[in-house]
Design a protein around this motif. Structure first.
Motif, PDB file in Angstrom:
ATOM      1  N   ASN A  88       3.820  -2.208  10.655  1.00  0.00           N
ATOM      2  CA  ASN A  88       5.068  -1.461  10.973  1.00  0.00           C
ATOM      3  C   ASN A  88       4.867  -0.565  11.977  1.00  0.00           C
ATOM      4  OD1 ASN A  88       8.057  -1.360  10.158  1.00  0.00           O
ATOM      5  ND2 ASN A  88       7.406   0.341   9.008  1.00  0.00           N
ATOM      6  N   ALA A  89       3.583  -0.527  12.474  1.00  0.00           N
ATOM      7  CA  ALA A  89       3.094   0.187  13.776  1.00  0.00           C
ATOM      8  C   ALA A  89       3.103   1.862  13.461  1.00  0.00           C
ATOM      9  CB  ALA A  89       3.818  -0.414  15.118  1.00  0.00           C
TER      10      ALA A  89
ATOM     11  N   ASN B 180       0.852  -1.329  -0.007  1.00  0.00           N
ATOM     12  CA  ASN B 180      -0.005  -0.130   0.017  1.00  0.00           C
ATOM     13  C   ASN B 180       0.745   1.436  -0.044  1.00  0.00           C
ATOM     14  OD1 ASN B 180      -2.677  -1.122  -0.187  1.00  0.00           O
ATOM     15  ND2 ASN B 180      -2.818  -1.613   1.897  1.00  0.00           N
ATOM     16  N   THR B 181       2.054   1.213   0.817  1.00  0.00           N
ATOM     17  CA  THR B 181       2.704   2.380   0.541  1.00  0.00           C
ATOM     18  C   THR B 181       3.400   2.608  -0.713  1.00  0.00           C
ATOM     19  OG1 THR B 181       3.379   2.110   2.905  1.00  0.00           O
ATOM     20  CG2 THR B 181       4.930   3.373   1.619  1.00  0.00           C
TER      21      THR B 181
ATOM     22  N   THR C 216      -8.331  -0.493   7.171  1.00  0.00           N
ATOM     23  CA  THR C 216      -7.151   0.132   6.458  1.00  0.00           C
ATOM     24  C   THR C 216      -7.016   0.388   4.935  1.00  0.00           C
ATOM     25  OG1 THR C 216      -5.987  -1.628   7.043  1.00  0.00           O
ATOM     26  CG2 THR C 216      -5.475   0.125   8.685  1.00  0.00           C
TER      27      THR C 216
HETATM   28  C1  AN7 Z   1      -3.974  -2.547   4.594  1.00  0.00           C
HETATM   29  O1  AN7 Z   1       2.293  -0.500   2.994  1.00  0.00           O
HETATM   30  O2  AN7 Z   1       3.430  -1.421   5.838  1.00  0.00           O
HETATM   31  O3  AN7 Z   1       0.878  -0.742  11.438  1.00  0.00           O
HETATM   32  O4  AN7 Z   1       4.218  -0.993   3.280  1.00  0.00           O
HETATM   33  O5  AN7 Z   1      -1.263  -1.859   4.176  1.00  0.00           O
HETATM   34  O6  AN7 Z   1       1.178   1.442  10.159  1.00  0.00           O
HETATM   35  O7  AN7 Z   1       2.401  -0.411   9.140  1.00  0.00           O
HETATM   36  C2  AN7 Z   1       1.071  -1.501   5.023  1.00  0.00           C
HETATM   37  C3  AN7 Z   1       0.646  -1.526   6.242  1.00  0.00           C
HETATM   38  C4  AN7 Z   1      -2.543  -2.129   7.905  1.00  0.00           C
HETATM   39  C5  AN7 Z   1      -0.447  -1.689   9.050  1.00  0.00           C
HETATM   40  N1  AN7 Z   1      -3.452  -2.233   7.004  1.00  0.00           N
HETATM   41  O8  AN7 Z   1      -0.087  -0.272   9.438  1.00  0.00           O
HETATM   42  C6  AN7 Z   1       3.189  -0.921   3.404  1.00  0.00           C
HETATM   43  C7  AN7 Z   1       2.763  -1.280   4.962  1.00  0.00           C
HETATM   44  C8  AN7 Z   1      -3.151  -2.005   5.508  1.00  0.00           C
HETATM   45  C9  AN7 Z   1      -1.446  -1.968   5.307  1.00  0.00           C
HETATM   46  C10 AN7 Z   1      -1.181  -1.975   7.939  1.00  0.00           C
HETATM   47  C11 AN7 Z   1      -0.524  -1.856   6.381  1.00  0.00           C
HETATM   48  P1  AN7 Z   1       1.108  -0.104   9.892  1.00  0.00           P
END
Ligand code: AN7
Length: 356
Positions: A198-199, A97-98, A323
């Motif tokens: 990744n929090a 997603n990032t 998310t």
């Molecule tokens: C749908 O895209 O780490 O705890 O590299 O795509 O802030 O990492 C994505 C994480 C939850 C977790 N739900 O959020 C990336 C990546 C979805 C996500 C998370 C991600 P973080």
């Protein structure tokens, strides 16, 4: 936004999170805002889940963002600041997603975007997005944690700007999700359920709630309830997971960058970080589609899977963050349900097939 009229105007022509929450963000007035008008996502009342839990359950659907995930909130701020500082290229490691968000916002800013992704472990829709928005996609023979290590090193060269959530502007943007929840409810929820990879996001939401609290926008704070996937639960296990595994590839992360932020959010709020199995994630994933008509991606369903196994007080106000959009990962959807074989194109055959 202080009056009902302002709120209405904002909803009718939502400007994106920087314009909506400028007062709370470190974006200089003169900066050229890089936005796809992210944020302003719906907060749905989940009637069946509410009945199930004896509380009011709301779902913040971040799949409604321009690239289909919450990452857009952080990327608008990170990319605006990168552009402002004269950067020519941005880089990120990503479970998908990032990379999609970075590629899209870099295209808008006309910056070069480089994304490192774990080969074979990124959902199809996300790969398609990164490619079509024009990023330089590098599939590495290693997992997300390794990719992030390399990205940190690339950042140290000073030649590229890192747009992972180790970039504090990402967290600044993502905290606006908490603002929107309080704005919509008129108060803070008692419990906030959220997936943890990744929090960065749990840290961002906690920051957002606290800033609104300090500003008198809400008079209470929620318990922060973060959920990792069982096979990728370093925070719960208390140690790095070297070979994380889960169907929820977005949160297939063994050494989260914001580990401390997640622990702090949980402890300061009297919340918790827990783990949910792939089976529980997939149950919640299908339930959300069938009972609440929301198609989110598997990682997103970790928040609701967490709620399903947590006792909340009767009358609690619960928000679960979903998310990312389900269309990101069509493969998981169609492996959950048997895809029907083709039948003869006759009324008789079809009537028999559907049982009418
Ligand atoms: C749908 O895209 O780490 O705890 O590299 O795509 O802030 O990492 C994505 C994480 C939850 C977790 N739900 O959020 C990336 C990546 C979805 C996500 C998370 C991600 P973080």
């Amino acid at each position: 936004m202080t009056t009902a009229e302002d709120d209405r105007a904002a909803r009718l022509n939502w400007p994106g999170v920087i314009e909506a929450y400028r007062k709370y963000l470190p974006v200089p007035k003169e900066a050229e805002v890089v936005t796809l008008r992210e944020g302003g996502t719906p907060l749905y009342y989940a009637s069946r889940l509410s009945k199930l839990k004896g509380s009011d359950v709301f779902l913040k659907f971040e799949g409604a963002n321009p690239t289909g995930s919450f990452k857009d909130r952080g990327m608008t701020v990170a990319m605006t600041m990168a552009k402002q500082s004269g950067a020519k290229a941005v880089v990120c490691a990503s479970t998908g997603n990032t990379s999609a968000a970075s590629a899209a916002y870099a295209a808008r800013a006309q910056l070069r975007s480089i994304v490192l992704i774990p080969s074979g472990y990124i959902a199809l829709g996300k790969l398609a997005q990164a490619l079509i928005y024009g990023a330089k996609v590098v599939q590495i023979k290693g997992n997300f944690d390794r990719a992030l290590e390399i990205v940190r090193e690339l950042g140290e060269t000073g030649l590229v700007t890192v747009v992972n959530s180790i970039n504090p502007y990402r967290i600044e943007g993502q905290k606006t999700g908490a603002f929107e929840i309080v704005d919509a409810l008129g108060f803070a929820p008692t419990h906030h359920f959220i997936p943890v990879g990744n929090a960065g996001n749990i840290s961002a939401y906690w920051k957002g709630y606290n800033e609104y609290f300090a500003d008198g926008r809400c008079s209470t704070l929620p318990k922060m309830m973060g959920f990792q996937a069982e096979g990728a639960a370093p925070i719960v296990d208390g140690k790095i997971v070297h070979f994380p595994e889960t169907v929820a590839t977005a949160i297939r992360i063994g050494n989260p960058a914001s580990w401390k932020g997640a622990l702090l959010a949980a402890s300061e709020s009297d919340g918790a970080i827990g783990a949910v199995s792939d089976k529980e994630i997939l149950y919640a994933y299908t339930y959300l589609a069938r009972e609440e008509s929301i198609f989110c991606e598997p990682a997103s369903a970790a928040s609701v899977a967490g709620l399903m196994k947590t006792t909340v007080p009767l009358g609690a106000t619960v928000v679960c963050v979903l998310t990312g959009h389900g269309l990101k990962d069509p493969d998981t959807a169609i492996t959950q349900i048997e895809v029907p074989a083709a039948v003869e194109a006759t009324l008789e055959a079809i009537s028999k097939e559907v049982g009418i």
